[in-house]
Design a protein around this motif. Structure first.
Motif, PDB file in Angstrom:
ATOM      1  N   LYS A   1       0.813  -1.214   0.000  1.00 36.00           N
ATOM      2  CA  LYS A   1       0.000   0.000   0.000  1.00 36.00           C
ATOM      3  C   LYS A   1       0.846   1.262   0.000  1.00 36.00           C
ATOM      4  O   LYS A   1       0.446   2.287  -0.539  1.00 36.00           O
ATOM      5  N   ASP A   2       2.004   1.196   0.623  1.00 30.95           N
ATOM      6  CA  ASP A   2       2.838   2.373   0.811  1.00 30.95           C
ATOM      7  C   ASP A   2       3.842   2.550  -0.324  1.00 30.95           C
ATOM      8  O   ASP A   2       3.932   1.735  -1.236  1.00 30.95           O
ATOM      9  N   GLU A   3       4.624   3.606  -0.210  1.00 29.55           N
ATOM     10  CA  GLU A   3       5.644   3.932  -1.208  1.00 29.55           C
ATOM     11  C   GLU A   3       6.739   2.865  -1.259  1.00 29.55           C
ATOM     12  O   GLU A   3       7.305   2.586  -2.305  1.00 29.55           O
ATOM     13  N   TYR A   4       7.031   2.271  -0.099  1.00 29.18           N
ATOM     14  CA  TYR A   4       8.044   1.215  -0.012  1.00 29.18           C
ATOM     15  C   TYR A   4       7.747   0.330   1.186  1.00 29.18           C
ATOM     16  O   TYR A   4       6.914   0.646   2.034  1.00 29.18           O
ATOM     17  N   ILE A   5       8.461  -0.785   1.257  1.00 28.43           N
ATOM     18  CA  ILE A   5       8.401  -1.698   2.401  1.00 28.43           C
ATOM     19  C   ILE A   5       9.841  -2.139   2.654  1.00 28.43           C
ATOM     20  O   ILE A   5      10.630  -2.275   1.713  1.00 28.43           O
ATOM     21  N   THR A   6      10.199  -2.343   3.918  1.00 27.94           N
ATOM     22  CA  THR A   6      11.568  -2.790   4.193  1.00 27.94           C
ATOM     23  C   THR A   6      11.669  -4.299   3.946  1.00 27.94           C
ATOM     24  O   THR A   6      10.658  -5.006   3.948  1.00 27.94           O
ATOM     25  N   LEU A   7      12.877  -4.752   3.767  1.00 24.44           N
ATOM     26  CA  LEU A   7      13.083  -6.181   3.526  1.00 24.44           C
ATOM     27  C   LEU A   7      12.572  -7.009   4.703  1.00 24.44           C
ATOM     28  O   LEU A   7      11.958  -8.059   4.506  1.00 24.44           O
ATOM     29  N   GLY A   8      12.778  -6.539   5.920  1.00 33.98           N
ATOM     30  CA  GLY A   8      12.267  -7.255   7.094  1.00 33.98           C
ATOM     31  C   GLY A   8      10.748  -7.377   7.065  1.00 33.98           C
ATOM     32  O   GLY A   8      10.190  -8.437   7.340  1.00 33.98           O
ATOM     33  N   GLN A   9      10.063  -6.298   6.710  1.00 29.90           N
ATOM     34  CA  GLN A   9       8.607  -6.324   6.599  1.00 29.90           C
ATOM     35  C   GLN A   9       8.174  -7.242   5.455  1.00 29.90           C
ATOM     36  O   GLN A   9       7.177  -7.951   5.560  1.00 29.90           O
ATOM     37  N   PHE A  10       8.934  -7.217   4.375  1.00 30.12           N
ATOM     38  CA  PHE A  10       8.635  -8.059   3.222  1.00 30.12           C
ATOM     39  C   PHE A  10       8.698  -9.534   3.596  1.00 30.12           C
ATOM     40  O   PHE A  10       7.846 -10.324   3.194  1.00 30.12           O
ATOM     41  N   LEU A  11       9.700  -9.906   4.378  1.00 33.97           N
ATOM     42  CA  LEU A  11       9.834 -11.305   4.806  1.00 33.97           C
ATOM     43  C   LEU A  11       8.648 -11.743   5.656  1.00 33.97           C
ATOM     44  O   LEU A  11       8.184 -12.867   5.543  1.00 33.97           O
ATOM     45  N   LYS A  12       8.135 -10.834   6.485  1.00 34.28           N
ATOM     46  CA  LYS A  12       6.937 -11.145   7.272  1.00 34.28           C
ATOM     47  C   LYS A  12       5.720 -11.258   6.364  1.00 34.28           C
ATOM     48  O   LYS A  12       4.912 -12.175   6.506  1.00 34.28           O
ATOM     49  N   LEU A  13       5.589 -10.339   5.418  1.00 37.27           N
ATOM     50  CA  LEU A  13       4.446 -10.323   4.502  1.00 37.27           C
ATOM     51  C   LEU A  13       4.377 -11.600   3.667  1.00 37.27           C
ATOM     52  O   LEU A  13       3.296 -12.113   3.384  1.00 37.27           O
ATOM     53  N   THR A  14       5.526 -12.136   3.287  1.00 36.06           N
ATOM     54  CA  THR A  14       5.574 -13.343   2.456  1.00 36.06           C
ATOM     55  C   THR A  14       5.682 -14.627   3.287  1.00 36.06           C
ATOM     56  O   THR A  14       5.943 -15.702   2.743  1.00 36.06           O
ATOM     57  N   ASN A  15       5.505 -14.491   4.598  1.00 32.09           N
ATOM     58  CA  ASN A  15       5.490 -15.626   5.529  1.00 32.09           C
ATOM     59  C   ASN A  15       6.796 -16.410   5.604  1.00 32.09           C
ATOM     60  O   ASN A  15       6.782 -17.602   5.885  1.00 32.09           O
ATOM     61  N   HIS A  16       7.918 -15.758   5.363  1.00 33.36           N
ATOM     62  CA  HIS A  16       9.208 -16.413   5.559  1.00 33.36           C
ATOM     63  C   HIS A  16       9.617 -16.361   7.027  1.00 33.36           C
ATOM     64  O   HIS A  16      10.356 -17.223   7.497  1.00 33.36           O
ATOM     65  N   ILE A  17       9.161 -15.317   7.733  1.00 31.16           N
ATOM     66  CA  ILE A  17       9.387 -15.195   9.167  1.00 31.16           C
ATOM     67  C   ILE A  17       8.065 -14.774   9.803  1.00 31.16           C
ATOM     68  O   ILE A  17       7.178 -14.252   9.121  1.00 31.16           O
ATOM     69  N   SER A  18       7.937 -14.984  11.108  1.00 33.04           N
ATOM     70  CA  SER A  18       6.685 -14.607  11.770  1.00 33.04           C
ATOM     71  C   SER A  18       6.833 -13.362  12.642  1.00 33.04           C
ATOM     72  O   SER A  18       5.849 -12.702  12.942  1.00 33.04           O
ATOM     73  N   THR A  19       8.061 -13.038  13.034  1.00 36.61           N
ATOM     74  CA  THR A  19       8.289 -11.825  13.826  1.00 36.61           C
ATOM     75  C   THR A  19       9.496 -11.079  13.276  1.00 36.61           C
ATOM     76  O   THR A  19      10.375 -11.670  12.625  1.00 36.61           O
ATOM     77  N   GLY A  20       9.547  -9.784  13.545  1.00 36.27           N
ATOM     78  CA  GLY A  20      10.660  -8.970  13.074  1.00 36.27           C
ATOM     79  C   GLY A  20      11.996  -9.414  13.642  1.00 36.27           C
ATOM     80  O   GLY A  20      13.030  -9.253  12.998  1.00 36.27           O
ATOM     81  N   GLY A  21      11.984  -9.984  14.837  1.00 35.32           N
ATOM     82  CA  GLY A  21      13.215 -10.455  15.458  1.00 35.32           C
ATOM     83  C   GLY A  21      13.862 -11.619  14.733  1.00 35.32           C
ATOM     84  O   GLY A  21      15.041 -11.901  14.930  1.00 35.32           O
ATOM     85  N   GLN A  22      13.110 -12.285  13.889  1.00 40.33           N
ATOM     86  CA  GLN A  22      13.654 -13.416  13.129  1.00 40.33           C
ATOM     87  C   GLN A  22      14.337 -12.974  11.843  1.00 40.33           C
ATOM     88  O   GLN A  22      14.977 -13.780  11.174  1.00 40.33           O
ATOM     89  N   ALA A  23      14.217 -11.694  11.486  1.00 42.65           N
ATOM     90  CA  ALA A  23      14.762 -11.210  10.217  1.00 42.65           C
ATOM     91  C   ALA A  23      16.276 -11.362  10.130  1.00 42.65           C
ATOM     92  O   ALA A  23      16.798 -11.884   9.147  1.00 42.65           O
ATOM     93  N   LYS A  24      16.983 -10.911  11.153  1.00 44.27           N
ATOM     94  CA  LYS A  24      18.450 -10.947  11.106  1.00 44.27           C
ATOM     95  C   LYS A  24      18.986 -12.365  10.943  1.00 44.27           C
ATOM     96  O   LYS A  24      19.801 -12.617  10.045  1.00 44.27           O
ATOM     97  N   PRO A  25      18.557 -13.332  11.774  1.00 43.41           N
ATOM     98  CA  PRO A  25      19.051 -14.700  11.577  1.00 43.41           C
ATOM     99  C   PRO A  25      18.662 -15.272  10.206  1.00 43.41           C
ATOM    100  O   PRO A  25      19.463 -15.967   9.575  1.00 43.41           O
ATOM    101  N   PHE A  26      17.456 -14.978   9.743  1.00 37.00           N
ATOM    102  CA  PHE A  26      17.014 -15.474   8.441  1.00 37.00           C
ATOM    103  C   PHE A  26      17.920 -14.932   7.334  1.00 37.00           C
ATOM    104  O   PHE A  26      18.334 -15.676   6.437  1.00 37.00           O
ATOM    105  N   LEU A  27      18.236 -13.637   7.405  1.00 35.35           N
ATOM    106  CA  LEU A  27      19.071 -13.016   6.378  1.00 35.35           C
ATOM    107  C   LEU A  27      20.507 -13.515   6.428  1.00 35.35           C
ATOM    108  O   LEU A  27      21.194 -13.529   5.408  1.00 35.35           O
ATOM    109  N   GLN A  28      20.974 -13.926   7.594  1.00 28.44           N
ATOM    110  CA  GLN A  28      22.327 -14.470   7.715  1.00 28.44           C
ATOM    111  C   GLN A  28      22.424 -15.866   7.097  1.00 28.44           C
ATOM    112  O   GLN A  28      23.480 -16.259   6.628  1.00 28.44           O
TER     113      GLN A  28
END
Length: 70
Positions: free
Chosen positions: A7-34
């Protein structure tokens, strides 16, 4: 290729991962990306704050997503 609508002008990669159900919380973004290679428009990028805008293509493993405005 899967279409992801934002809906917005942009979305962050962390938010994108949640939106696409790769992670369930923002705290999981860093380990997932590593542990996983993420390509944005063909360029490897693992910054969870990276801005993704409509028109971008995001590849996670063998899945490709096209970001569009909703």
């Amino acid at each position: 290729m899967e279409i992801v609508k934002i809906k917005d002008e942009y979305i962050t990669l962390g938010q994108f991962l949640k939106l696409t159900n790769h992670i369930s919380t923002g705290g999981q973004a860093k380990p997932f990306l590593q542990e996983n290679d993420i390509y944005i428009n063909g360029v490897l990028d693992n910054r969870r704050g990276k801005k993704i805008v409509p028109g971008d293509e995001v590849k996670i493993s063998d899945e490709v997503y096209k970001v569009v405005n909703s």
